[in-house]
Design a protein around this motif. Structure first.
Motif, PDB file in Angstrom:
ATOM      1  N   LYS A 101       5.842   0.338 -12.481  1.00  0.00           N
ATOM      2  CA  LYS A 101       5.569   0.223 -11.169  1.00  0.00           C
ATOM      3  C   LYS A 101       4.007   0.588 -10.804  1.00  0.00           C
ATOM      4  N   LEU A 102       3.171  -0.167 -10.500  1.00  0.00           N
ATOM      5  CA  LEU A 102       1.591   0.111 -10.450  1.00  0.00           C
ATOM      6  C   LEU A 102       1.427   1.099  -9.225  1.00  0.00           C
ATOM      7  N   THR A 103       0.691   2.097  -9.327  1.00  0.00           N
ATOM      8  CA  THR A 103       0.527   3.026  -8.353  1.00  0.00           C
ATOM      9  C   THR A 103      -1.140   3.289  -8.384  1.00  0.00           C
ATOM     10  N   ALA A 104      -1.468   3.783  -7.285  1.00  0.00           N
ATOM     11  CA  ALA A 104      -2.968   4.101  -7.268  1.00  0.00           C
ATOM     12  C   ALA A 104      -3.321   4.898  -8.340  1.00  0.00           C
ATOM     13  N   ALA A 105      -2.473   5.791  -8.656  1.00  0.00           N
ATOM     14  CA  ALA A 105      -2.995   6.908  -9.909  1.00  0.00           C
ATOM     15  C   ALA A 105      -3.079   6.033 -11.214  1.00  0.00           C
ATOM     16  N   ASP A 106      -2.319   4.929 -11.400  1.00  0.00           N
ATOM     17  CA  ASP A 106      -2.846   4.139 -12.584  1.00  0.00           C
ATOM     18  C   ASP A 106      -4.170   3.638 -12.432  1.00  0.00           C
ATOM     19  N   ILE A 107      -4.618   2.937 -11.482  1.00  0.00           N
ATOM     20  CA  ILE A 107      -6.330   2.587 -11.216  1.00  0.00           C
ATOM     21  C   ILE A 107      -6.989   3.894 -11.528  1.00  0.00           C
ATOM     22  N   SER A 161       0.881  -1.292   0.090  1.00  0.00           N
ATOM     23  CA  SER A 161       0.134  -0.114   0.215  1.00  0.00           C
ATOM     24  C   SER A 161       0.804   1.194  -0.002  1.00  0.00           C
ATOM     25  N   GLU A 162       1.963   1.249   0.545  1.00  0.00           N
ATOM     26  CA  GLU A 162       2.983   2.302   0.691  1.00  0.00           C
ATOM     27  C   GLU A 162       3.490   2.712  -0.697  1.00  0.00           C
ATOM     28  N   GLU A 163       3.840   1.607  -1.539  1.00  0.00           N
ATOM     29  CA  GLU A 163       4.270   1.560  -2.812  1.00  0.00           C
ATOM     30  C   GLU A 163       3.168   2.185  -3.629  1.00  0.00           C
ATOM     31  N   ARG A 196       8.052   6.564   0.381  1.00  0.00           N
ATOM     32  CA  ARG A 196       8.094   7.164   1.479  1.00  0.00           C
ATOM     33  C   ARG A 196       8.440   8.500   1.136  1.00  0.00           C
ATOM     34  N   GLU A 197       9.034   8.958  -0.031  1.00  0.00           N
ATOM     35  CA  GLU A 197       9.495  10.169  -0.071  1.00  0.00           C
ATOM     36  C   GLU A 197       8.260  11.146  -0.629  1.00  0.00           C
ATOM     37  N   HIS A 198       8.289  12.428   0.086  1.00  0.00           N
ATOM     38  CA  HIS A 198       7.315  13.115   0.011  1.00  0.00           C
ATOM     39  C   HIS A 198       6.708  13.427  -1.435  1.00  0.00           C
ATOM     40  N   ARG A 199       7.755  13.957  -2.403  1.00  0.00           N
ATOM     41  CA  ARG A 199       7.442  14.323  -3.552  1.00  0.00           C
ATOM     42  C   ARG A 199       6.709  13.302  -4.377  1.00  0.00           C
ATOM     43  N   ALA A 200       7.505  12.111  -4.343  1.00  0.00           N
ATOM     44  CA  ALA A 200       6.687  10.998  -4.838  1.00  0.00           C
ATOM     45  C   ALA A 200       5.276  10.678  -4.608  1.00  0.00           C
ATOM     46  N   ARG A 201       4.943  10.761  -3.339  1.00  0.00           N
ATOM     47  CA  ARG A 201       3.645  10.701  -2.628  1.00  0.00           C
ATOM     48  C   ARG A 201       2.845  11.880  -3.140  1.00  0.00           C
ATOM     49  N   ALA A 202       3.362  13.068  -3.114  1.00  0.00           N
ATOM     50  CA  ALA A 202       2.510  14.274  -3.562  1.00  0.00           C
ATOM     51  C   ALA A 202       2.115  13.837  -5.192  1.00  0.00           C
ATOM     52  N   LYS A 203       2.988  13.562  -5.994  1.00  0.00           N
ATOM     53  CA  LYS A 203       2.848  13.325  -7.545  1.00  0.00           C
ATOM     54  C   LYS A 203       1.788  12.328  -7.681  1.00  0.00           C
ATOM     55  N   VAL A 204       1.891  11.054  -6.785  1.00  0.00           N
ATOM     56  CA  VAL A 204       0.858  10.021  -6.934  1.00  0.00           C
ATOM     57  C   VAL A 204      -0.583  10.596  -6.577  1.00  0.00           C
ATOM     58  N   ARG A 205      -0.564  11.472  -5.348  1.00  0.00           N
ATOM     59  CA  ARG A 205      -1.847  12.079  -5.100  1.00  0.00           C
ATOM     60  C   ARG A 205      -2.339  12.931  -6.126  1.00  0.00           C
TER      61      ARG A 205
END
Length: 126
Positions: free
Chosen positions: A111-117, A15-17, A22-31
């Motif tokens: 890498k599959l992310t929530a954004a892909d879905i 779920s973290e992936e 964990r990196e804030h910029r990456a999490r912000a981009k996915v969001r």
């Protein structure tokens, strides 16, 4: 928001992936991408889908088909979404030193992310 809530509510390595690591910029981009789809794209893509598929000729709802809605929304998606997605993918891949095909970023990557879905429906539309 539901997908984000569930991934946060039931934490695991996966779920973290899915939320960008964990990196804030990456999490912000996915969001960014996770919320861009429903906030900006769903009304446009939904209109294309409903009028071209649900209201297709030969179906009960064909009298509600609006070819102008299909054309207008398809044109908007091609003019705004496609260039934005391509720009994001190519610039992010270049910044990482990878080719677009090798890029392990936030959307349409290795890498599959929530954004892909969240974006999967729009990515399949013509």
């Amino acid at each position: 928001a539901i997908m984000e809530y569930l991934l946060d509510r039931f934490p695991s390595e996966r779920s973290e992936e899915m939320l960008g690591g964990r990196e804030h910029r990456a999490r912000a981009k996915v969001r960014q991408w996770l919320h861009y789809a429903p906030a900006t794209l769903y009304s446009r893509a939904g209109s294309v889908y409903v009028h071209s598929w649900e209201f297709r000729r030969g179906q009960k709802g064909e009298h509600m088909r609006d070819d102008n809605a299909i054309a207008t929304n398809s044109a908007w998606l091609r003019a705004h979404f496609v260039p934005f997605a391509v720009s994001e993918l190519t610039s992010a891949a270049a910044a990482s030193g990878a080719s677009v095909e090798e890029y392990a970023g936030f959307i349409a990557s290795l890498k599959l992310t929530a954004a892909d879905i969240a974006l999967s429906w729009e990515m399949m539309l013509p």
